[in-house]
Scaffold this active site. Structure first.
Site, PDB file in Angstrom:
ATOM      1  N   HIS A  50      48.877  -2.073  51.609  1.00 48.17           N
ATOM      2  CA  HIS A  50      48.775  -2.088  53.062  1.00 48.17           C
ATOM      3  C   HIS A  50      48.898  -0.667  53.599  1.00 48.17           C
ATOM      4  CE1 HIS A  50      53.110  -2.132  52.361  1.00 48.17           C
ATOM      5  NE2 HIS A  50      53.358  -1.942  53.659  1.00 48.17           N
TER       6      HIS A  50
ATOM      7  N   HIS B 265      61.681  -1.150  46.161  1.00 45.59           N
ATOM      8  CA  HIS B 265      61.450  -0.895  47.584  1.00 45.59           C
ATOM      9  C   HIS B 265      62.781  -0.836  48.332  1.00 45.59           C
ATOM     10  CE1 HIS B 265      59.631  -1.407  51.669  1.00 45.59           C
ATOM     11  NE2 HIS B 265      58.626  -0.749  51.096  1.00 45.59           N
TER      12      HIS B 265
ATOM     13  N   HIS C  10      51.006   0.990  55.641  1.00 50.28           N
ATOM     14  CA  HIS C  10      52.223   1.706  55.989  1.00 50.28           C
ATOM     15  C   HIS C  10      52.312   2.918  55.065  1.00 50.28           C
ATOM     16  CE1 HIS C  10      54.270  -1.935  58.123  1.00 50.28           C
ATOM     17  NE2 HIS C  10      53.578  -1.179  58.959  1.00 50.28           N
TER      18      HIS C  10
ATOM     19  N   ASP D  75      54.363   4.706  53.441  1.00 51.93           N
ATOM     20  CA  ASP D  75      55.083   4.819  52.176  1.00 51.93           C
ATOM     21  C   ASP D  75      54.338   4.153  51.024  1.00 51.93           C
ATOM     22  OD1 ASP D  75      55.671   2.438  53.603  1.00 51.93           O
ATOM     23  OD2 ASP D  75      57.455   2.066  52.407  1.00 51.93           O
ATOM     24  N   HIS D  76      53.166   3.583  51.320  1.00 52.66           N
ATOM     25  CA  HIS D  76      52.372   2.953  50.268  1.00 52.66           C
ATOM     26  C   HIS D  76      51.029   3.646  50.034  1.00 52.66           C
ATOM     27  CE1 HIS D  76      54.911  -0.678  49.676  1.00 52.66           C
ATOM     28  NE2 HIS D  76      55.361  -0.270  50.855  1.00 52.66           N
TER      29      HIS D  76
ATOM     30  N   ASP E 165      55.217  -5.678  50.214  1.00 50.58           N
ATOM     31  CA  ASP E 165      56.135  -5.898  51.328  1.00 50.58           C
ATOM     32  C   ASP E 165      55.908  -7.268  51.958  1.00 50.58           C
ATOM     33  OD1 ASP E 165      56.650  -3.305  50.709  1.00 50.58           O
ATOM     34  OD2 ASP E 165      56.527  -2.553  52.758  1.00 50.58           O
TER      35      ASP E 165
ATOM     36  N   HIS F 281      53.702  -9.674  56.277  1.00 50.81           N
ATOM     37  CA  HIS F 281      54.311  -8.423  56.708  1.00 50.81           C
ATOM     38  C   HIS F 281      53.871  -8.156  58.142  1.00 50.81           C
ATOM     39  CE1 HIS F 281      56.600  -4.900  55.979  1.00 50.81           C
ATOM     40  NE2 HIS F 281      55.586  -4.048  55.887  1.00 50.81           N
TER      41      HIS F 281
END
Length: 302
Positions: A61, A269, A63, A65-66, A211, A141
């Site tokens: 996805h 995570h 976000h 941090d991914h 997530d 999410h």
């Protein structure tokens, strides 16, 4: 070998000790990157993972941090002379972001960058080859997010040596037996394949649940995993915060692993608010004993 190596196990904000989410899945000589948080290419170098061997990248996805490490990794691959195509799977907006970054940097890649968008309609099998099948599934999410399931099966049947000797089948025919063929003796007698072979071994399965809030509707996708990865952003005393932010806790991940019949649970995570990860394990094990922490640099055999 079928294994996963953890490059990053943190959520949101990097810390000096932990990096945002990234994992490398290895099957024989094939590498697949799952998520690509900030600093991933540094982690690849640190743990001596050959970035040139990566054929597929899966981004769960959008976000940061991914995926914030993705454009840097792609650019480095080109600078290092990569010519083999690279396929990236991710939400449709990811292609817009990559094109924008490449265009404004006036960057022309030396290799073909292929993109496959993930949508709710694409849930199911993404691709398969002779041994590997990769599927995706939606998680719950704040924005569209996808998990991935990787299944490896040796499709060859297993020879029963004593049976082949009993029926006097020459070893030169064994490869045909493994492909499921019957053996016809010189006198015309047919030796049925299932008299002298066993079915292929059960497929080995790694499921990466990205997530997600606690969601029992995910269980069919997680079913029967040899190794199941699930986020545990928070310890269970922060269950309401986890729900508010569409994340999960330790006990929730362990509960899903039990419901899905997983053989092992890998948790990661972790919120950067925690420095000690042992409590995550302490909370999971009473619910699902075969739980392990996703530790950076560690490789887990599937």
């Amino acid at each position: 070998m079928f294994a996963v190596t953890i490059l990053g196990n943190n959520s949101a904000i990097p810390t000096p000790e932990r990096h945002p989410t990234a994992q490398v899945l290895t099957y024989n000589d094939q590498l697949m990157l799952i998520d690509c948080g900030e600093g991933t290419q540094t982690q690849l170098a640190k743990y001596k993972v050959r970035r040139g061997k990566i054929r597929y990248i899966f981004i769960s996805h959008l976000h940061g941090d991914h995926y914030f490490g993705l454009i840097g990794l792609i650019n480095s691959m080109s600078l290092l002379g990569r010519i083999e195509p690279l396929t990236v799977f991710g939400p449709p907006g990811l292609w817009d972001i990559l094109e924008l970054q490449l265009r404004h940097a006036a960057t022309t890649l030396r290799f073909e960058l292929q993109f496959q968008p993930l949508t709710p309609e694409s849930a199911g099998v993404l691709f398969q080859d002779k041994d590997m099948e990769v599927s995706c599934f939606p998680t719950r999410h704040r924005i569209p997010c996808y998990g991935f399931a990787f299944s490896v099966q040796r499709r060859k049947r297993r020879i029963i040596p004593e049976q082949t000797r009993a029926y006097e089948i020459p070893s030169a025919f064994f490869s045909h037996l493994a492909d499921g063929e019957d053996y016809v003796r010189k006198d015309g007698t047919v030796v049925k394949n299932d008299w002298v072979t066993l079915p292929p071994n059960r497929a080995r399965r790694y499921v990466y649940c990205a997530d997600s809030i606690y969601d029992e509707e995910l269980v069919p996708w997680l079913q029967d995993a040899d190794l199941m990865y699930h986020e545990t952003t928070y310890l269970d005393d922060l269950r309401q915060r986890a729900a508010d932010r569409y994340h999960s806790t330790t006990v929730q991940a362990a509960t899903l692993a039990g419901m899905a019949g997983a053989r092992r649970l890998l948790i990661g995570h972790f919120s950067s608010k925690y420095t000690d990860l042992q409590p995550f394990l302490d909370e999971c094990i009473p619910v699902f004993p075969n739980t392990e922490l996703a530790l950076e640099g560690a490789t887990y055999i599937i």
